[in-house]
Design a protein around this motif. Sequence first.
Motif, PDB file in Angstrom:
ATOM      1  N   HIS A  69      38.598  42.562  37.944  1.00 51.48           N
ATOM      2  CA  HIS A  69      39.217  42.579  39.271  1.00 51.48           C
ATOM      3  C   HIS A  69      39.331  41.161  39.842  1.00 51.48           C
ATOM      4  N   VAL A  70      38.252  40.387  39.734  1.00 53.66           N
ATOM      5  CA  VAL A  70      38.263  39.012  40.244  1.00 53.66           C
ATOM      6  C   VAL A  70      39.291  38.168  39.482  1.00 53.66           C
ATOM      7  N   GLN A  71      39.392  38.416  38.177  1.00 54.77           N
ATOM      8  CA  GLN A  71      40.385  37.691  37.368  1.00 54.77           C
ATOM      9  C   GLN A  71      41.804  38.045  37.813  1.00 54.77           C
ATOM     10  N   ALA A  72      42.027  39.332  38.102  1.00 54.63           N
ATOM     11  CA  ALA A  72      43.348  39.778  38.567  1.00 54.63           C
ATOM     12  C   ALA A  72      43.688  39.149  39.916  1.00 54.63           C
ATOM     13  N   LEU A  73      42.695  39.026  40.776  1.00 55.73           N
ATOM     14  CA  LEU A  73      42.895  38.364  42.072  1.00 55.73           C
ATOM     15  C   LEU A  73      43.419  36.946  41.872  1.00 55.73           C
ATOM     16  N   ASN A  74      42.777  36.246  40.959  1.00 54.10           N
ATOM     17  CA  ASN A  74      43.153  34.858  40.705  1.00 54.10           C
ATOM     18  C   ASN A  74      44.489  34.731  39.966  1.00 54.10           C
ATOM     19  N   ASP A  75      44.775  35.715  39.102  1.00 55.62           N
ATOM     20  CA  ASP A  75      46.012  35.661  38.304  1.00 55.62           C
ATOM     21  C   ASP A  75      47.241  36.137  39.081  1.00 55.62           C
ATOM     22  N   TYR A  76      47.062  37.214  39.851  1.00 57.72           N
ATOM     23  CA  TYR A  76      48.216  37.874  40.479  1.00 57.72           C
ATOM     24  C   TYR A  76      48.246  37.767  42.006  1.00 57.72           C
ATOM     25  N   GLY A  77      47.144  37.305  42.595  1.00 55.09           N
ATOM     26  CA  GLY A  77      47.124  37.127  44.043  1.00 55.09           C
ATOM     27  C   GLY A  77      46.498  38.288  44.791  1.00 55.09           C
ATOM     28  N   VAL A  78      46.443  38.125  46.092  1.00 54.36           N
ATOM     29  CA  VAL A  78      45.789  39.077  46.996  1.00 54.36           C
ATOM     30  C   VAL A  78      46.815  40.055  47.545  1.00 54.36           C
ATOM     31  N   LEU A  79      46.449  41.337  47.577  1.00 52.81           N
ATOM     32  CA  LEU A  79      47.330  42.390  48.075  1.00 52.81           C
ATOM     33  C   LEU A  79      46.937  42.804  49.494  1.00 52.81           C
ATOM     34  N   ASP A  80      47.808  43.586  50.135  1.00 56.29           N
ATOM     35  CA  ASP A  80      47.494  44.095  51.478  1.00 56.29           C
ATOM     36  C   ASP A  80      46.243  44.975  51.475  1.00 56.29           C
ATOM     37  N   CYS A  81      45.965  45.604  50.352  1.00 54.79           N
ATOM     38  CA  CYS A  81      44.815  46.517  50.272  1.00 54.79           C
ATOM     39  C   CYS A  81      43.485  45.777  50.094  1.00 54.79           C
ATOM     40  N   HIS A  82      43.535  44.456  49.939  1.00 53.88           N
ATOM     41  CA  HIS A  82      42.310  43.692  49.775  1.00 53.88           C
ATOM     42  C   HIS A  82      41.675  43.360  51.124  1.00 53.88           C
ATOM     43  N   ARG A  83      40.345  43.267  51.114  1.00 49.28           N
ATOM     44  CA  ARG A  83      39.586  42.905  52.317  1.00 49.28           C
ATOM     45  C   ARG A  83      39.470  41.378  52.363  1.00 49.28           C
ATOM     46  N   LYS A  84      40.182  40.786  53.293  1.00 44.93           N
ATOM     47  CA  LYS A  84      40.345  39.321  53.305  1.00 44.93           C
ATOM     48  C   LYS A  84      39.065  38.565  53.660  1.00 44.93           C
ATOM     49  N   THR A  85      38.104  39.235  54.296  1.00 41.60           N
ATOM     50  CA  THR A  85      36.861  38.556  54.686  1.00 41.60           C
ATOM     51  C   THR A  85      35.811  38.576  53.578  1.00 41.60           C
ATOM     52  N   TYR A  86      36.067  39.331  52.497  1.00 40.24           N
ATOM     53  CA  TYR A  86      35.107  39.391  51.394  1.00 40.24           C
ATOM     54  C   TYR A  86      35.273  38.131  50.537  1.00 40.24           C
ATOM     55  N   LYS A  87      34.167  37.547  50.135  1.00 40.33           N
ATOM     56  CA  LYS A  87      34.190  36.197  49.562  1.00 40.33           C
ATOM     57  C   LYS A  87      35.153  36.014  48.377  1.00 40.33           C
ATOM     58  N   PRO A  88      35.140  36.869  47.340  1.00 40.76           N
ATOM     59  CA  PRO A  88      36.068  36.635  46.219  1.00 40.76           C
ATOM     60  C   PRO A  88      37.539  36.668  46.648  1.00 40.76           C
ATOM     61  N   VAL A  89      37.851  37.523  47.647  1.00 37.04           N
ATOM     62  CA  VAL A  89      39.232  37.599  48.154  1.00 37.04           C
ATOM     63  C   VAL A  89      39.543  36.363  48.988  1.00 37.04           C
ATOM     64  N   TYR A  90      38.624  36.024  49.870  1.00 33.10           N
ATOM     65  CA  TYR A  90      38.761  34.820  50.699  1.00 33.10           C
ATOM     66  C   TYR A  90      38.970  33.580  49.822  1.00 33.10           C
ATOM     67  N   ASP A  91      38.154  33.478  48.772  1.00 35.01           N
ATOM     68  CA  ASP A  91      38.259  32.342  47.855  1.00 35.01           C
ATOM     69  C   ASP A  91      39.613  32.317  47.144  1.00 35.01           C
ATOM     70  N   ALA A  92      40.093  33.490  46.740  1.00 35.49           N
ATOM     71  CA  ALA A  92      41.386  33.575  46.048  1.00 35.49           C
ATOM     72  C   ALA A  92      42.535  33.169  46.967  1.00 35.49           C
ATOM     73  N   ILE A  93      42.446  33.582  48.241  1.00 33.73           N
ATOM     74  CA  ILE A  93      43.478  33.210  49.220  1.00 33.73           C
ATOM     75  C   ILE A  93      43.518  31.695  49.368  1.00 33.73           C
ATOM     76  N   HIS A  94      42.353  31.091  49.540  1.00 30.17           N
ATOM     77  CA  HIS A  94      42.297  29.647  49.791  1.00 30.17           C
ATOM     78  C   HIS A  94      42.632  28.833  48.536  1.00 30.17           C
ATOM     79  N   LYS A  95      42.345  29.427  47.381  1.00 30.31           N
ATOM     80  CA  LYS A  95      42.761  28.783  46.121  1.00 30.31           C
ATOM     81  C   LYS A  95      44.282  28.748  46.038  1.00 30.31           C
ATOM     82  N   GLN A  96      44.930  29.854  46.426  1.00 30.04           N
ATOM     83  CA  GLN A  96      46.400  29.925  46.390  1.00 30.04           C
ATOM     84  C   GLN A  96      47.013  28.957  47.385  1.00 30.04           C
TER      85      GLN A  96
END
Length: 206
Positions: A174-201
């Motif tokens: 799941h974390v790899q998919a976040l980094n490869d394909y990006g964050v979706l509307d269904c993701h919780r933006k305040t959770y660290k792996p999602v937050y990190d993926a957003i800021h990486k993008q």
Amino acid sequence: MYSFETELLSKGFKYIAGVDEVGRGPLAGPVVAAAVILNPDEIIEGLNDSKKLTDKKRRELSIEIKSKCLAYSITYIDPIEIDKINIYQASKKAMIISIESLKIKPDFVLSDAMPLNEINIPYESIIKGDSKSATIAAASIIAKVERDDYMIKLGLKYPEYGFEQHKGYPTKKHVQALNDYGVLDCHRKTYKPVYDAIHKQVKLKI
């Protein structure tokens, strides 16, 4: 598993609701709560913490609970609201709405480790309640099956993320998919792996 319920019935309580939620830990999808009032005349064998049961057993029990109980209700809190009010408050809100949505008003509530002073109904918060109380276990089973089905449908919509397998939890895939394909509307933006993926993008776009 019925000791709490038996004692409450002996004290004159008639409609005992159990309430529980699932989905605090996932990075995606809703938190789902269920409230259930079991029928004291219909003993359901095999009730336990939903996490200790196989998917097949949970599904069998969920059907049995729904057919034999006096009332049940299910509540979703979406990721936008989870991010806004935090997962603890979202879990509590889902549980309270589920209790208030029951077609029969309970006269006592058993909750899984959640204080519910807001409901104005006598209640007991039981640590590990889903493995000690049949009514809480029934709620946890219904909520778990409901949320799993939601995540399976999400997996069909976004096949590259594997939601049908990990149900939104932070697995390596799941974390790899976040980094490869990006964050979706269904993701919780305040959770660290999602937050990190957003800021990486964001950094990559600069």
